[in-house]
Scaffold this motif. Structure first.
Motif, PDB file in Angstrom:
ATOM      1  N   UNK A  92      14.375   7.548  10.451  1.00  0.00           N
ATOM      2  CA  UNK A  92      15.796   7.313  10.216  1.00  0.00           C
ATOM      3  C   UNK A  92      16.048   6.476   8.976  1.00  0.00           C
ATOM      4  N   UNK A  93      15.241   5.448   8.780  1.00  0.00           N
ATOM      5  CA  UNK A  93      15.449   4.574   7.627  1.00  0.00           C
ATOM      6  C   UNK A  93      15.050   5.246   6.320  1.00  0.00           C
ATOM      7  N   UNK A  94      13.966   6.002   6.306  1.00  0.00           N
ATOM      8  CA  UNK A  94      13.593   6.679   5.062  1.00  0.00           C
ATOM      9  C   UNK A  94      14.613   7.752   4.694  1.00  0.00           C
ATOM     10  N   UNK A  95      15.317   8.291   5.680  1.00  0.00           N
ATOM     11  CA  UNK A  95      16.358   9.285   5.398  1.00  0.00           C
ATOM     12  C   UNK A  95      17.559   8.681   4.677  1.00  0.00           C
ATOM     13  N   UNK A  96      17.879   7.416   4.984  1.00  0.00           N
ATOM     14  CA  UNK A  96      19.107   6.819   4.421  1.00  0.00           C
ATOM     15  C   UNK A  96      18.847   5.840   3.284  1.00  0.00           C
ATOM     16  N   UNK A  97      17.593   5.423   3.092  1.00  0.00           N
ATOM     17  CA  UNK A  97      17.298   4.408   2.068  1.00  0.00           C
ATOM     18  C   UNK A  97      16.400   4.992   0.973  1.00  0.00           C
ATOM     19  N   UNK A  98      16.942   5.274  -0.205  1.00  0.00           N
ATOM     20  CA  UNK A  98      16.089   5.729  -1.313  1.00  0.00           C
ATOM     21  C   UNK A  98      14.983   4.722  -1.651  1.00  0.00           C
ATOM     22  N   UNK A  99      15.246   3.441  -1.381  1.00  0.00           N
ATOM     23  CA  UNK A  99      14.273   2.396  -1.676  1.00  0.00           C
ATOM     24  C   UNK A  99      13.035   2.434  -0.810  1.00  0.00           C
ATOM     25  N   UNK A 100      13.013   3.296   0.199  1.00  0.00           N
ATOM     26  CA  UNK A 100      11.828   3.448   1.055  1.00  0.00           C
ATOM     27  C   UNK A 100      11.061   4.734   0.765  1.00  0.00           C
ATOM     28  N   UNK A 101      11.379   5.379  -0.348  1.00  0.00           N
ATOM     29  CA  UNK A 101      10.696   6.629  -0.695  1.00  0.00           C
ATOM     30  C   UNK A 101       9.220   6.399  -0.983  1.00  0.00           C
ATOM     31  N   UNK A 102       8.826   5.142  -1.244  1.00  0.00           N
ATOM     32  CA  UNK A 102       7.423   4.852  -1.540  1.00  0.00           C
ATOM     33  C   UNK A 102       6.515   4.985  -0.315  1.00  0.00           C
ATOM     34  N   UNK A 103       7.087   5.017   0.881  1.00  0.00           N
ATOM     35  CA  UNK A 103       6.261   5.103   2.100  1.00  0.00           C
ATOM     36  C   UNK A 103       5.761   6.535   2.274  1.00  0.00           C
ATOM     37  N   UNK A 104       4.464   6.696   2.284  1.00  0.00           N
ATOM     38  CA  UNK A 104       3.844   8.018   2.408  1.00  0.00           C
ATOM     39  C   UNK A 104       2.884   8.075   3.587  1.00  0.00           C
ATOM     40  N   UNK A 129       0.794  -1.227   0.000  1.00  0.00           N
ATOM     41  CA  UNK A 129       0.000   0.000   0.000  1.00  0.00           C
ATOM     42  C   UNK A 129       0.826   1.277   0.000  1.00  0.00           C
ATOM     43  N   UNK A 130       2.114   1.164   0.389  1.00  0.00           N
ATOM     44  CA  UNK A 130       2.941   2.352   0.555  1.00  0.00           C
ATOM     45  C   UNK A 130       2.605   3.130   1.820  1.00  0.00           C
ATOM     46  N   UNK A 131       1.939   2.463   2.759  1.00  0.00           N
ATOM     47  CA  UNK A 131       1.484   3.132   3.975  1.00  0.00           C
ATOM     48  C   UNK A 131       2.606   3.294   4.988  1.00  0.00           C
ATOM     49  N   UNK A 132       2.941   4.522   5.304  1.00  0.00           N
ATOM     50  CA  UNK A 132       3.927   4.803   6.336  1.00  0.00           C
ATOM     51  C   UNK A 132       3.395   4.362   7.700  1.00  0.00           C
ATOM     52  N   UNK A 143       6.506   2.824  20.748  1.00  0.00           N
ATOM     53  CA  UNK A 143       5.928   3.371  19.525  1.00  0.00           C
ATOM     54  C   UNK A 143       6.719   4.603  19.082  1.00  0.00           C
ATOM     55  N   UNK A 144       7.167   5.388  20.044  1.00  0.00           N
ATOM     56  CA  UNK A 144       7.978   6.562  19.724  1.00  0.00           C
ATOM     57  C   UNK A 144       9.264   6.159  19.018  1.00  0.00           C
ATOM     58  N   UNK A 145       9.899   5.113  19.512  1.00  0.00           N
ATOM     59  CA  UNK A 145      11.109   4.602  18.856  1.00  0.00           C
ATOM     60  C   UNK A 145      10.766   4.103  17.453  1.00  0.00           C
ATOM     61  N   UNK A 146       9.633   3.440  17.299  1.00  0.00           N
ATOM     62  CA  UNK A 146       9.216   2.942  15.989  1.00  0.00           C
ATOM     63  C   UNK A 146       9.091   4.091  14.993  1.00  0.00           C
ATOM     64  N   UNK A 147       8.495   5.190  15.419  1.00  0.00           N
ATOM     65  CA  UNK A 147       8.358   6.350  14.524  1.00  0.00           C
ATOM     66  C   UNK A 147       9.724   6.917  14.143  1.00  0.00           C
ATOM     67  N   UNK A 148      10.624   6.977  15.122  1.00  0.00           N
ATOM     68  CA  UNK A 148      11.965   7.507  14.825  1.00  0.00           C
ATOM     69  C   UNK A 148      12.717   6.569  13.889  1.00  0.00           C
ATOM     70  N   UNK A 149      12.493   5.275  14.039  1.00  0.00           N
ATOM     71  CA  UNK A 149      13.142   4.317  13.149  1.00  0.00           C
ATOM     72  C   UNK A 149      12.677   4.510  11.707  1.00  0.00           C
ATOM     73  N   UNK A 150      11.391   4.674  11.511  1.00  0.00           N
ATOM     74  CA  UNK A 150      10.884   4.896  10.158  1.00  0.00           C
ATOM     75  C   UNK A 150      11.487   6.169   9.574  1.00  0.00           C
TER      76      UNK A 150
END
Length: 445
Positions: free
Chosen positions: A433-445, A405-408, A424-431
């Motif tokens: 952090x990972x979208x910042x370094x991985x171009x392959x996660x740009x689909x998550x909106x 779905x591309x669901x963030x 949950x706060x750590x989970x949000x920070x992980x998402x």
């Protein structure tokens, strides 16, 4: 028969080719096509394979291509061993997670989720292409996280995709050896998910010898998992866990050891393999010698942080030889030649584990024949194992939902629900952090 290897420029491809060189029977693989996005890595691996085949008159012919559709057409088997984002991506998975104080290992915890989120869309596209271009092919998946990726591909290929892993094979081999049995003749009662399973019995000549092992501290201390987990904990469980369960049972110690390490495992492999591939650009380099030297170092340092945290010492020499390539060859032989065998594989559950639905991919003993892999009925998991298996499968399903779905929000949920992510706060920070370094996660909106 044509075998296509996706991730054909990968460092471990010579293990698969080496196994093929031992097969001289009718119906064997006669053509190997290597596919990779990196032409330089393909060239390096082709050089290694050429030296491997130098003294083998009937060695399978090897070609290489960066064209995926060309590689797939006409394949009888497709071996999928891709690494989306490369080893730099793995190093980033570890670094982002450890900065938040959680595990970044490539298949377990936050790192495994990040790897899955960027791998599943690519694997699903490959599965759709296989279904269109090579509908009769069997896909053998070794791409990590293996269970999750196999389940993603099964939505397009059904039972024609089968996941493999060398961890259960190695564990069963070590236990059988300690008990004085022949690993080839032992029946291993193993059940769980990929990198989340337990040996609950090991039958030699019809007798379960695991109780004898659990009752003997000397025997328990004589092999890797016994030292890794400790005799008291293994007796409490009444089973021998897959080595990856050390990340769950001793998570605090594992995270501490990883944070103290000079480099993470991904960074070590990234640097090590960069040296190997750079050496392969030299015309006079002895390819096979360089590969063997690099592989020996790689195997000796496998899970070194966990062994250090547990005081488990060095790996035994007999455990430095890998094993997944032998599983892959046995699987191909069983299907192509109807040489019936039993292997521990990642397949759709059907009714094997009642706590999971029929489409969930599980890791269990399977009977394999020309019609594929058929999971064997197993006894129910104990409560503590059921809880972990159900929790991790729920996380995998959220990863699949996010990838589709591309669901963030679904991605955040996947991290937050994992037993090794404590907030949950750590989970949000992980998402983030990972979208910042991985171009392959740009689909998550």
């Amino acid at each position: 028969m044509k075998l296509t290897i996706l991730g054909g420029g990968g460092f471990r491809v010579p293990l698969v080719y080496g196994a093929l060189l031992t097969d001289h029977a009718e119906g064997r693989v006669t053509e190997v096509v290597l596919h990779d996005l990196d032409a330089g890595r393909l060239d390096a691996v082709v050089r290694v394979l050429a030296e491997q085949a130098a003294d083998v008159p009937d060695a399978p012919a090897v070609t290489a291509t960066t064209d995926l559709d060309q590689a797939l057409r006409g394949a009888g088997f497709v071996f999928c061993a891709i690494r989306v984002g490369g080893l730099e991506g793995r190093a980033n998975d570890e670094r982002v997670a450890l900065a938040e104080g959680v595990l970044g290992q490539e298949t377990v915890g936050a790192g495994g989720i990040a790897y899955g989120l960027r791998t599943v869309p690519v694997a699903a596209d490959i599965a759709r292409r296989v279904a269109r271009l090579a509908p009769d092919a069997w896909v053998i998946n070794f791409t990590n996280p293996a269970g999750l990726v196999t389940e993603a591909m099964s939505r397009h290929l059904g039972d024609r995709v089968i996941g493999i892993c060398d961890s259960p094979v190695g564990l069963g081999r070590r236990i059988a050896r300690v008990l004085g049995g022949d690993p080839r003749e032992a029946w291993i009662d193993y059940v769980g998910l990929n990198h989340l399973g337990w040996v609950r019995g090991l039958h030699i000549a019809g007798r379960d010898e695991l109780p004898r092992l659990l009752a003997d501290p000397g025997l328990l201390g004589s092999f890797e998992e016994g030292r890794l987990f400790g005799a008291d904990w293994l007796r409490s469980l009444g089973a021998i866990p897959n080595e990856y369960l050390h990340y769950y049972y001793f998570n605090r110690e594992a995270v501490h050891a990883y944070r103290r390490a000079e480099r993470t495992r991904g960074a070590f492999l990234r640097d090590q393999q960069a040296r190997f591939y750079a050496e392969m650009r030299e015309p006079g380099a002895r390819a096979l010698t360089a590969w063997n030297r690099t592989r020996a170092e790689r195997e000796a340092t496998y899970m070194a942080e966990n062994r250090e945290a547990a005081g488990a010492g060095e790996r035994a020499a007999e455990d430095l030889s890998g094993g997944y390539e032998k599983v892959a060859l046995a699987l191909m032989r069983a299907i192509a030649r109807d040489e019936r065998t039993t292997l521990i594989l990642d397949v759709r559950n059907r009714a094997t584990l009642p706590v999971l639905d029929s489409e969930a991919v599980v890791e269990v003993p399977c009977l394999v024949d020309a019609n594929g892999a058929h999971p064997v009925a197993v006894a129910p998991l104990p409560g503590h194992a059921t809880g972990l298996v159900c929790a991790v499968k729920a996380v995998e399903r959220e990863v699949l939902a996010a990838a589709e779905s591309g669901s963030r929000a679904a991605a955040v949920k996947a991290f937050a629900l994992h037993p090794l992510v404590d907030s949950v706060t750590v989970a949000r920070r992980l998402v983030e952090g990972y979208t910042d370094v991985h171009p392959g996660l740009a689909y998550l909106k």
